[in-house]
Design an enzyme around this catalytic site. Structure first.
Site, PDB file in Angstrom:
ATOM      1  N   ARG A  44     -15.368  -2.470  31.358  1.00 25.57           N
ATOM      2  CA  ARG A  44     -14.607  -2.836  32.934  1.00 25.57           C
ATOM      3  C   ARG A  44     -15.910  -4.149  33.584  1.00 25.57           C
ATOM      4  NH1 ARG A  44     -19.250  -3.781  34.828  1.00 25.57           N
ATOM      5  NH2 ARG A  44     -18.539  -3.720  36.572  1.00 25.57           N
ATOM      6  N   GLY A  45     -15.025  -4.113  34.223  1.00 26.81           N
ATOM      7  CA  GLY A  45     -14.888  -5.576  34.574  1.00 26.81           C
ATOM      8  C   GLY A  45     -13.446  -6.249  34.715  1.00 26.81           C
ATOM      9  N   ALA A  46     -12.948  -7.228  35.307  1.00 29.37           N
ATOM     10  CA  ALA A  46     -11.882  -8.047  35.444  1.00 29.37           C
ATOM     11  C   ALA A  46     -12.125  -8.914  33.972  1.00 29.37           C
ATOM     12  CB  ALA A  46     -12.276  -8.636  36.504  1.00 29.37           C
ATOM     13  N   ARG A  87      -5.031  -0.662  33.211  1.00 26.19           N
ATOM     14  CA  ARG A  87      -5.714  -0.789  34.609  1.00 26.19           C
ATOM     15  C   ARG A  87      -5.079  -0.905  36.157  1.00 26.19           C
ATOM     16  NH1 ARG A  87     -12.041  -0.871  35.066  1.00 26.19           N
ATOM     17  NH2 ARG A  87     -11.607   0.099  37.419  1.00 26.19           N
ATOM     18  N   GLN A 193     -22.013   1.248  39.841  1.00 18.96           N
ATOM     19  CA  GLN A 193     -21.796   0.215  38.412  1.00 18.96           C
ATOM     20  C   GLN A 193     -23.326  -0.388  39.159  1.00 18.96           C
ATOM     21  OE1 GLN A 193     -19.716   1.405  39.881  1.00 18.96           O
ATOM     22  NE2 GLN A 193     -17.211   0.377  39.020  1.00 18.96           N
ATOM     23  N   ASP A 234     -11.436  -8.960  41.184  1.00 22.64           N
ATOM     24  CA  ASP A 234     -10.342  -8.422  40.506  1.00 22.64           C
ATOM     25  C   ASP A 234      -9.313  -9.075  40.997  1.00 22.64           C
ATOM     26  OD1 ASP A 234     -12.463  -6.434  40.560  1.00 22.64           O
ATOM     27  OD2 ASP A 234     -11.570  -5.893  38.739  1.00 22.64           O
ATOM     28  N   ASN A 243     -11.442  -6.286  45.017  1.00 21.49           N
ATOM     29  CA  ASN A 243     -12.655  -6.070  44.876  1.00 21.49           C
ATOM     30  C   ASN A 243     -12.720  -4.624  44.705  1.00 21.49           C
ATOM     31  OD1 ASN A 243     -15.085  -6.947  42.741  1.00 21.49           O
ATOM     32  ND2 ASN A 243     -16.362  -6.478  43.905  1.00 21.49           N
ATOM     33  N   LYS A 244     -13.659  -4.143  44.070  1.00 23.96           N
ATOM     34  CA  LYS A 244     -14.582  -2.698  44.506  1.00 23.96           C
ATOM     35  C   LYS A 244     -14.754  -2.753  45.383  1.00 23.96           C
ATOM     36  CE  LYS A 244     -15.786  -0.600  41.342  1.00 23.96           C
ATOM     37  NZ  LYS A 244     -14.139   0.380  40.359  1.00 23.96           N
TER      38      LYS A 244
END
Ligand code: MRU
Length: 340
Positions: A44-46, A87, A193, A234, A243-244
């Site tokens: 995960r993570g862009a 995603r 996270q 993201d 973003n998150k």
């Protein structure tokens, strides 16, 4: 720590769903396995999602039984379709898939040349990511002073990239320059996270980190315990930063307390033809909210919302740190005008 590697037709990565309790390296042998690993957030993570998709396409190329270029490209396009559906929010996923498809379409030569071109493009993208992050770190470190405490949200570290991170790159680079930096990590509900990954990564590097729950961000700011906020992204659109989930709350709090709020991200996260309303916010399963790990914490049948990201309007962002330098909000706005 390199989060993802290509080893002769196998993609090796660390399973982020079991960290920090277990350091489990998994082997992905097909693009379908890569797609599932992205969906389940093992990766995960862009920026990492982007490189993982590129490696997924490399696996498709590696195993292709196509006998003509047309069939090979059709197979790659099918693989791209599956990966695109994993995603929706991180633009790096689409950027990476398009880059690999363009490489394949524009490569001259025989089938073997095409296969080679796709695999080596994925490798180049992985190496470029690390180089880009080092640059982000170097540019961003100038914004941090000796003794600063930086609050961060989610995980924008090595684990969210191929290596070194984005928000954490800035912290790492400042630390490597000898600045004594402390980090406050939001736990980042619901997938934790911050608690699981950011705390783990920073502790491994010996960078002081204090974990808080998301609801404590205002308290620590009001107490004067935070000098700067740095988060990843993201998707950066013309008028805001996706973003998150929870990033927006932190940004508003930072403004209220006069704390600079910075976003660190590569230009592959920029999507300057779009606005906030064009961004698809991923809605994930209700179980992520009703449960912590496998333990239910909410009553059976309760209605749940679980948007995985939010959008922070640009007015809350003091600067965007990318591999080309630090863009103040005004400089970023000028850039968006040029891309009209
Ligand atoms: O749902 P995740 O864990 O993939 O979300 C990650 C984030 O929001 C990160 O901040 C972002 O992708 C930047 S990572 C360098």
């Amino acid at each position: 720590m390199r989060t993802i590697e290509w080893r002769d037709g196998v993609v090796v990565t660390i399973d982020q769903t079991v960290l920090p309790l277990k350091e489990e390296w998994i082997e992905l042998r097909s693009y379908e396995e890569v797609a599932s690993a992205i969906k389940e957030m093992k990766m995960r993570g862009a920026p990492l999602i982007g490189v993982a998709a590129a490696y997924g396409m490399a696996l498709a190329a590696y195993h292709s039984k196509a006998e003509t270029k047309e069939d090979f490209l059709r197979e790659l396009e099918r693989c791209a379709e599956i990966l695109r559906k994993t995603r929706p929010t991180a633009v790096n996923l689409f950027w990476a898939i398009d880059r690999i498809m363009n490489k394949a379409r524009n490569t001259q030569g025989n089938l073997e040349d095409l296969r080679e071109a796709v695999i080596s493009e994925a490798q180049i993208m992985a190496d470029e990511d690390v180089e880009t992050n080092r640059r982000i770190g170097k540019h961003g470190a100038k914004l941090l002073s000796d003794g600063d405490t930086v609050l961060t949200h989610c995980n924008a570290g090595s684990l969210a990239t191929v290596d070194y991170g984005t928000a954490l790159a800035v912290i790492r680079a400042a630390w490597e320059e000898g600045k004594r930096i402390r980090v406050i990590a939001d736990e980042t509900r619901p997938k934790l996270q911050g608690a699981r990954l950011t705390a783990y990564e920073l502790m491994r590097d010996g960078i002081p980190v204090t974990l808080i729950t998301d609801g404590m961000a205002g308290y620590v700011m009001a107490k004067g315990l935070v000098d700067k906020v740095i988060v990843g992204a993201d998707r950066i659109v013309r008028d805001g930063v996706a973003n998150k989930i929870g990033t927006y709350t932190v940004a508003v709090l930072a403004k209220e307390h006069g704390i600079p709020f910075y976003v660190a991200a590569p230009t592959s996260t920029f999507d300057l033809s779009k606005n906030s309303e064009d961004v698809i916010i991923e809605e994930r399963s209700p179980e992520e909210v009703t449960h912590v790990g496998s333990v239910r914490i909410a009553p059976e049948g309760v209605e749940v919302m679980n948007p995985a990201f939010d959008i922070t309007p640009l007015k809350y962002v003091d600067a965007i740190i990318c591999e080309k330098g630090v863009l103040s909000r005004e400089e970023f706005l000028r850039l968006t005008e040029k891309t009209t």
